[in-house]
Scaffold this motif. Structure first.
Motif, short mmCIF file in Angstrom:
data_model
loop_
_atom_site.label_atom_id
_atom_site.label_comp_id
_atom_site.label_asym_id
_atom_site.label_seq_id
_atom_site.Cartn_x
_atom_site.Cartn_y
_atom_site.Cartn_z
N UNK A 123 0.81 -1.22 0.00
CA UNK A 123 0.00 0.00 0.00
C UNK A 123 0.83 1.26 0.00
N UNK A 124 2.15 1.10 0.23
CA UNK A 124 3.02 2.26 0.21
C UNK A 124 3.90 2.21 -1.01
N UNK A 125 3.78 1.10 -1.73
CA UNK A 125 4.58 0.93 -2.92
C UNK A 125 3.98 1.80 -4.01
N UNK A 126 4.86 2.43 -4.78
CA UNK A 126 4.37 3.23 -5.89
C UNK A 126 4.70 2.50 -7.18
N UNK A 127 3.74 1.76 -7.68
CA UNK A 127 4.04 0.93 -8.84
C UNK A 127 4.13 1.75 -10.12
N UNK A 128 4.89 1.26 -11.06
CA UNK A 128 4.96 1.85 -12.39
C UNK A 128 5.17 0.73 -13.38
N UNK A 129 4.84 0.98 -14.61
CA UNK A 129 5.20 0.01 -15.63
C UNK A 129 6.72 -0.01 -15.74
N UNK A 130 7.32 -1.17 -15.57
CA UNK A 130 8.76 -1.25 -15.79
C UNK A 130 9.06 -2.49 -16.61
N UNK A 131 10.21 -2.45 -17.23
CA UNK A 131 10.64 -3.62 -17.97
C UNK A 131 11.16 -4.68 -17.00
N UNK A 136 12.08 -5.14 -6.31
CA UNK A 136 10.86 -5.60 -6.98
C UNK A 136 9.71 -5.69 -5.99
N UNK A 137 8.55 -5.47 -6.51
CA UNK A 137 7.38 -5.69 -5.68
C UNK A 137 6.94 -7.11 -5.89
N UNK A 138 6.56 -7.78 -4.85
CA UNK A 138 6.19 -9.17 -5.01
C UNK A 138 4.72 -9.27 -5.34
N UNK A 139 4.30 -10.48 -5.59
CA UNK A 139 2.97 -10.76 -6.11
C UNK A 139 1.84 -10.12 -5.28
N UNK A 168 1.78 -7.69 -3.49
CA UNK A 168 1.87 -6.27 -3.24
C UNK A 168 2.79 -5.93 -2.08
N UNK A 186 9.50 -6.72 -1.34
CA UNK A 186 10.41 -7.70 -0.79
C UNK A 186 11.26 -7.09 0.31
N UNK A 189 1.19 11.80 0.19
CA UNK A 189 1.95 10.99 1.14
C UNK A 189 3.28 10.51 0.58
N UNK A 207 1.06 6.56 -10.74
CA UNK A 207 1.47 5.27 -11.29
C UNK A 207 1.68 5.36 -12.79
N UNK A 247 9.38 2.62 -21.82
CA UNK A 247 8.63 1.55 -22.45
C UNK A 247 7.67 2.16 -23.46
N UNK A 254 12.74 -7.03 -24.04
CA UNK A 254 12.47 -6.75 -22.63
C UNK A 254 10.96 -6.69 -22.42
N UNK A 255 10.46 -7.69 -21.73
CA UNK A 255 9.02 -7.72 -21.48
C UNK A 255 8.69 -6.91 -20.24
N UNK A 276 4.86 -8.34 -12.04
CA UNK A 276 4.42 -7.89 -10.71
C UNK A 276 3.94 -6.45 -10.79
N UNK A 277 4.70 -5.68 -11.53
CA UNK A 277 4.33 -4.26 -11.65
C UNK A 277 3.01 -4.11 -12.40
N UNK A 297 0.13 -4.46 -10.31
CA UNK A 297 -0.10 -3.34 -9.40
C UNK A 297 -0.58 -2.10 -10.13
N UNK A 298 -0.14 -1.94 -11.38
CA UNK A 298 -0.50 -0.71 -12.10
C UNK A 298 -1.90 -0.80 -12.70
#
Lengths: 439, 525
Positions: free
Chosen positions: A58-66, A103-106, A108, A111, B80, B186, B455, B480-481, B485-486, B489-490
């Protein structure tokens, strides 16, 4: 072309509201971490801030990443030693390279959790959130304002009694080092050398010159010592205090504990933990609360905090002795018309059977009318709790007390069987909404 | 490193006659002001830099931490995540894991430089040369900044954003606003216009736009979101046609996800759209900085190095100050080798500064090789002019392609390592030799190209006649896929903003373009 603006006097803590938002968001996780922290260590040891590690859920800020583990990554790096084009370098086994990632784990949960330090105040605020001494003000007859001094940093002027030696000496040391003030040892060494040379009967010209040179050096050093003082007014710092107004309310908390033979180590441990938390809570909420410790076997005595928590005692069990002792102390030192009186009692529920009625009588007639609040905590070890499950299996003392509960609103009782229960029980006993029930 | 004492200079012009501007470490306003004048003289009169007026603001270390946590901006809306970064920075700083920056400079007009009160006078001098002239010149002249950011309006806009979001919090509750901001954050990386021109950040026009948006919505409403399935009787071909024209209206494919959601999301309120726009504008504002990090720092380092040396040559700063500066400077531009425990990638300060100095060298003192590689400017004797052209017209990627010399590749001992995750080994593709120069140069340029770092994710389809599901397409580059996990979340964030199902497809571009690859992840609400 240019402006200089001094922003140093701008209000501090621009991030405070963001910090608060963050703490609010992480409240549940922080609560859990705080509770873990307190059950996993000595309670008395709560000075200073607390390092808290919370899962970044809930504090993780996810983004699309490779995905760093897939695909082709072409890199240019500096500092080639002996690579030639076409060289193949074996990959370190088991992907050792990519392990440093965040990395964020499954589920949410990150790690690596997010670690930061709560201030002691924030820590205790969260820990004792929603707790208060019930009905605290009701009886406070004397509401005078008293003044108290609290620390407020350091200043350059002040009264000598507030001299901050540590800071002053640190400043002095730094200044002396920078200005190269000669140390006493250096001067003594020089003087010794000179006397050694002088004591010789004959002097060559070389030696005479040497003496002159040394004398000169000594002169310089001595002068330097004079110019660069050991402590300069510049170094001096005083601890600063400011006056704070405080309402003066009188409250006293009685802690009663059974330390008789029937209380095993686990019982005592549980009871102590309960009182420690209670103590912490009281000191936290009300700096002006008197705390009285009474322990009893078949005899009761008032003891100091240290003895209460740490000494051992054996003997029979007569609960009423403690109540009588409490009564006596109230009469002697805490007239109920001037004081708010609170009490907490911990016991394993064993009592001389004939004494229960006496306890009941003492409480109803004398103590409860004088008290704002009386809490009874019965400690069972988990083994006992398994053998006698359910509400029906209660000790005699419990039964006697339970009757009181029906007739007295300012009386509460709870049972504790495991260390984990203590905090919830404490929380229940002193939950803020209790206030309205009692009033 | 050499100071310019070793450089050739006209014998008469730089006599050490003037007394130094300051001595000792303590600073005061007078010294700072005098220093600024001296620096300005060199920067403007000698180097001919073109800068915004400067506003220097003195702050404490605590305020520096504050500024850190709000992405370096003087004002920022509350969220926050800024508190989180504050706690992290603070804890790192307190434990001594990381120092604080000596300055923060903001691309605004006037150009705001924050400098810390605890800097020594030498550091203040350096910081002014670095930020108030180096970065400032770059901000004002580089084409990316000119094209994409609006230095005149940014401060007003930040104020507007802060107030707007505070007002929304008041009206709709902190929780609601936070939810939108979380989701928008995000997608920050997908909120940048890469191909069209920037829009002016004009606060006055925002109200007007809100009105227009309202009208636009009304005009679109009936067609986009009618509830009766009128097309039920039409055949597939007709539907396809309608879909196509609708897609055209929606402007898909669209790579700016935040823009698309702001304009077309069926579930967002107007204030929510404005918040998306604020996040998008901030992302856009920082986009050029990401593309020019190395050049920008290189430019600032070159400028401060040049100015400090000139101040020393003319006797305006003392030897002590010079030594302090050189010590600091050499730490800033240090580049650890790849096998060093301190290696964290190529240091933008190191590469940037080295490239600028290298261009200077090529202009003034070229070798045969340089003349062969850089016939345009080798030996032209006009280092500053050449550099200014470069600062104006390039970004990191193209700058490297254009200016990285074999000499520098040897100096850095650069090599190109190919890391194909499907093979059990790394392959050394090229090193700093004659056969490798060009390969290394393009590989390094690619490493700095935002196009290859970001990306490629686009909105490709919205099923208007079905369940309104949105399809995002990720075009795979270099195999690069997406990190699954992200994605997990996104996607919920995209769904929150879109209101309906969202799925992500990944396409391997090499296999021919139109074939759609595996659907990696489909999410349903």
């Amino acid at each position: 072309m240019m402006h200089i603006i001094d922003r140093r006097l701008n209000p501090k803590g621009k991030s405070l509201s963001n910090r608060q938002r963050f703490l609010n968001r992480a409240r549940t996780q922080i609560r859990k971490a705080v509770n873990d922290a307190i059950t996993n260590r000595k309670i008395s040891n709560t000075d200073g801030g607390e390092r808290i590690k919370i899962p970044s859920d809930g504090l993780y800020e996810p983004r699309f990443t490779g995905d760093a583990q897939k695909g082709i990554h072409d890199r240019v790096m500096p500092g080639n030693k002996d690579f030639m084009p076409g060289d193949k370098i074996n990959r370190p086994p088991s992907g050792g390279q990519g392990q440093g990632g965040h990395d964020a784990s499954e589920d949410g949960e990150g790690e690596d959790g997010f670690q930061f330090t709560l201030t002691r105040d924030e820590f205790l605020d969260i820990f004792f959130e929603n707790m208060a001494l019930p009905d605290f003000i009701k009886k406070s007859i004397k509401e005078e304002v008293t003044h108290e001094y609290s620390r407020a940093g350091y200043k350059r002027q002040g009264s000598p009694s507030n001299l901050n030696l540590k800071l002053t000496m640190r400043n002095s040391l730094a200044r002396r080092l920078c200005l190269r003030r000669p140390r006493t040892e250096e001067i003594m060494e020089l003087e010794e050398k000179i006397t050694a040379l002088r004591n010789k009967k004959t002097h060559t010209i070389k030696e005479q010159n040497k003496i002159i040179a040394l004398l000169e050096e000594l002169e310089v050093k001595k002068r330097r010592r004079k110019i660069v003082p050991y402590i300069d007014p510049l170094d001096v710092r005083y601890t600063s205090f400011t006056e704070i107004e405080k309402p003066n309310t009188h409250a006293v908390m009685f802690c009663l504990m059974d330390v008789s033979g029937s209380m095993g180590e686990t019982h005592k441990e549980l009871a102590k933990r309960f009182f420690m938390l209670l103590h912490l809570f009281l000191v936290r909420q009300y700096t002006k609360v008197d705390v009285i410790f009474i322990r009893h076997t078949h005899l009761a005595s008032e003891v100091d905090e240290e003895t209460f928590f740490h000494s051992r005692e054996t003997g029979g069990t007569i609960v009423s002795t403690a109540l009588e002792e409490m009564q006596k102390i109230i009469k002697d030192r805490y007239p109920p018309e001037d004081w708010n009186i609170y009490a907490a009692q911990a016991s394993d529920g064993d009592n001389l059977n004939s004494d229960n009625a006496h306890c009941q009588q003492l409480l109803t007639q004398d103590i409860l009318p004088m008290c704002q609040y009386f809490a009874y905590v019965e400690v069972w070890d988990s083994h006992e709790a398994e053998m006698f499950p359910g509400e029906g299996n209660a000790t005699r003392l419990w039964q006697a007390y339970e009757e009181l509960k029906l007739s007295h609103q300012n009386f509460a009782l709870k049972k504790v069987t495991r260390p984990e229960d203590i905090f919830p029980v404490l929380h229940d006993l002193f939950a803020k909404n209790k206030k309205s029930e009692v009033a | 490193m050499t100071t310019s004492k070793t450089r050739k200079k006209p014998p008469s012009s730089h006599k050490k006659t003037t007394p130094p501007i300051f001595e000792g470490a303590e600073w005061n306003y007078e010294k700072v002001d005098n220093c600024f004048q001296a620096i300005q003289k060199i920067a403007i009169d000698e180097m001919g830099l073109n800068v915004y007026p400067t506003q220097i603001e003195i702050i404490t270390s605590e305020q520096m931490l504050d500024a850190y946590s709000s992405v370096g901006m003087p004002l920022m809306y509350n969220h926050w995540s800024f508190g989180k970064s504050f706690l992290r920075d603070e804890s790192n700083y307190r434990k001594g894991f990381s120092g604080l920056a000596y300055e923060i400079v903001i691309n605004s007009n006037p150009c705001i430089c924050y400098i810390m009160e605890e800097n020594s006078m030498t550091m203040q001098t350096l910081v002014m040369a670095h930020a108030a002239f180096g970065h400032n010149h770059f901000f004002k002249n580089n084409h990316l900044f000119k094209q994409w950011t609006d230095a005149n309006a940014i401060l007003d806009y930040l104020q507007f954003a802060k107030n707007y979001i505070a007002k929304c919090e008041e009206r709709y509750g902190q929780k609601e606003v936070e939810r939108i901001l979380d989701s928008a954050h995000a997608l920050r990386d997908q909120g940048v216009d890469k191909f069209t021109r920037r829009q002016k950040l004009d606060v006055a026009a925002i109200r007007q736009r809100e009105l227009e948006r309202h009208e636009y919505e009304q005009s679109q409403y009936s067609e986009l979101w009618r509830t009766l399935p009128e097309t039920a009787s039409k055949d597939d071909e007709e539907i396809n046609l309608i879909e196509k024209s609708l897609a055209q209206k929606l402007g898909v494919p669209e790579s700016n996800l935040l823009y698309f959601l702001e304009k077309h999301s069926p579930v967002l309120e107007n204030w929510q759209r404005e918040i998306l726009r604020i996040v998008r504008s901030m992302a856009q504002y920082f986009y050029p900085q990401r593309q020019t990090k190395m050049m920008n720092e290189g430019c600032a380092c070159f400028v401060h190095y040049h100015i400090m040396n000139r101040l020393f040559d003319t006797g305006q700063i003392t030897e002590g100050a010079m030594l302090e500066f050189i010590d600091f400077h050499s730490r800033v531009i240090a580049q650890p080798d790849f096998d060093s425990q301190y290696y964290t990638g190529i240091n933008p300060y190191a590469l940037g500064f080295a490239m600028m100095k290298d261009i200077e060298r090529i202009c003034e003192n070229p070798t045969e090789e340089d003349r062969e590689w850089f016939p345009d400017f080798a030996g032209n004797g006009q280092a500053i002019k050449t550099l200014k052209e470069a600062w104006e017209n390039f970004r990191d990627e193209s700058f490297i392609l254009q200016y990285l010399s074999p000499h520098l590749m040897r100096e850095f001992r650069l090599f190109n390592l190919n890391d194909d995750k499907s093979r059990p080994f790394y392959l050394v593709n090229a090193i700093h030799n004659k056969q490798g120069y060009i390969a290394i140069r393009s590989a390094l340029a690619a490493q700095y190209s935002v196009a290859s770092l970001d990306l490629d994710i686009q909105v490709t389809n919205v099923d208007l006649h079905g369940n309104r599901a949105m399809t995002l397409t990720h075009n795979i580059t270099n195999g690069v896929t997406l990190d699954e996990k992200q994605i997990n979340l996104v996607i919920p964030h995209v769904q929150r903003l879109w209101g309906y199902d969202v799925s992500v497809k990944s396409i391997e571009a090499k296999t021919g373009g139109t074939t759609i690859g595996d659907v990696l992840k489909t999410h349903f609400t």
